[in-house]
Design an enzyme around this catalytic site. Sequence first.
Site, mmCIF file in Angstrom:
data_model
loop_
_atom_site.group_PDB
_atom_site.id
_atom_site.type_symbol
_atom_site.label_atom_id
_atom_site.label_comp_id
_atom_site.label_asym_id
_atom_site.label_seq_id
_atom_site.Cartn_x
_atom_site.Cartn_y
_atom_site.Cartn_z
ATOM 1 N N GLY A 1 42.034 44.988 34.521
ATOM 2 C CA GLY A 1 42.752 44.210 35.548
ATOM 3 C C GLY A 1 44.238 44.524 35.500
ATOM 4 O O GLY A 1 44.708 45.247 34.616
ATOM 5 N N ASP B 1 43.324 40.757 27.107
ATOM 6 C CA ASP B 1 42.714 40.807 28.440
ATOM 7 C C ASP B 1 43.328 39.722 29.337
ATOM 8 O O ASP B 1 43.949 38.771 28.841
ATOM 9 C CB ASP B 1 41.190 40.589 28.305
ATOM 10 N N GLY B 2 43.134 39.863 30.626
ATOM 11 C CA GLY B 2 43.591 38.872 31.597
ATOM 12 C C GLY B 2 42.508 37.829 31.858
ATOM 13 O O GLY B 2 41.474 37.813 31.180
ATOM 14 N N GLU C 1 33.654 43.155 29.163
ATOM 15 C CA GLU C 1 34.773 42.351 28.621
ATOM 16 C C GLU C 1 34.259 41.308 27.639
ATOM 17 O O GLU C 1 34.866 41.065 26.589
ATOM 18 C CB GLU C 1 35.523 41.657 29.757
HETATM 19 C C1 5RP Z 1 38.394 41.887 35.290
HETATM 20 C C2 5RP Z 1 39.001 40.622 34.807
HETATM 21 C C3 5RP Z 1 40.494 40.515 34.862
HETATM 22 O O1 5RP Z 1 40.990 40.416 33.572
HETATM 23 C C4 5RP Z 1 40.857 39.302 35.680
HETATM 24 O O2 5RP Z 1 40.266 39.442 36.958
HETATM 25 C C5 5RP Z 1 42.372 39.154 35.815
HETATM 26 O O3 5RP Z 1 42.867 40.227 36.557
HETATM 27 P P1 5RP Z 1 44.401 40.314 36.963
HETATM 28 O O4 5RP Z 1 45.162 40.450 35.696
HETATM 29 O O5 5RP Z 1 44.469 41.541 37.838
HETATM 30 O O6 5RP Z 1 44.745 39.055 37.721
HETATM 31 O O7 5RP Z 1 38.350 39.717 34.371
HETATM 32 O O8 5RP Z 1 36.998 41.829 35.284
#
Ligand code: 5RP
Length: 240
Positions: free
Chosen positions: A29, A84-85, A106
């Site tokens: 992400g 991770d996000g 993830e």
């Molecule tokens: C991908 C995810 C991402 O970590 C989540 O969607 C956050 O994304 P972003 O940092 O672009 O807002 O779970 O599967």
Amino acid sequence: MNAIEIKKELGLRAAQLIQSGMIVGLGTGSTAECFIHSLLERVQKEKLTIQAVASSERSAELARAGGVSVLDLNEASHVDITVDGADEIDPEKRLIKGAGGALLREKILASSSRSMLVIADETKLVPHLGKTKLPLEILPYGAAATRRHIEALGHKASWRLSPFSPLRPTFHLPQQSENLFLTDNNNLILDLTFSHPLQNPEELHHELTQIPGVLETGFFFHLAKTILIGRLNGKVDQIS
Ligand code: 5RP
């Protein structure tokens, strides 16, 4: 600070926590990518020696392009930390993830890591999960029947579409003319939307994962150890 500046600041803060010798889990992400870029900068400028395990092909490619060796999770003796996000974060550090479609990898990576650091801006904080959508990773075999099963429980569902991942000819869904999004595992994503905030996400996760064909939900419980929240005023708050 604008949204991009906040993500960059979060990526920088997270990268500062990484030490030489670590095996680092890379999320997916836009926020996770800011972390990867900051990490690669440290690798190049400070000669930080790390190895990575990635939750998506895209994150793996970024890391390799920056000179970091990317291990298959099966080859890694351990993973020190995964960064991770998130799409939604509730007051109990429960998350919804998967807007990027990488939720299954993830979750496996986060579950295999000694700790998970989540980086997200304050718009991701919610009083109750279920504000946006809950992604489910679905096996293509029998996917139409799996969806009917989910809808029969009263859930509103739609297939994730993408112009970039054309439907493979190996399976076919009735009444589906547009291109379906395919995950790195060649599975489908079914997005659920809710009319009310979720009072018991654990129960919903249990209900959904009882259905054959549902490989995983986007709920992450008891995985986020530390969360860095980027505020619009430029401050970063830590939730531990
Ligand atoms: C991908 C995810 C991402 O970590 C989540 O969607 C956050 O994304 P972003 O940092 O672009 O807002 O779970 O599967």
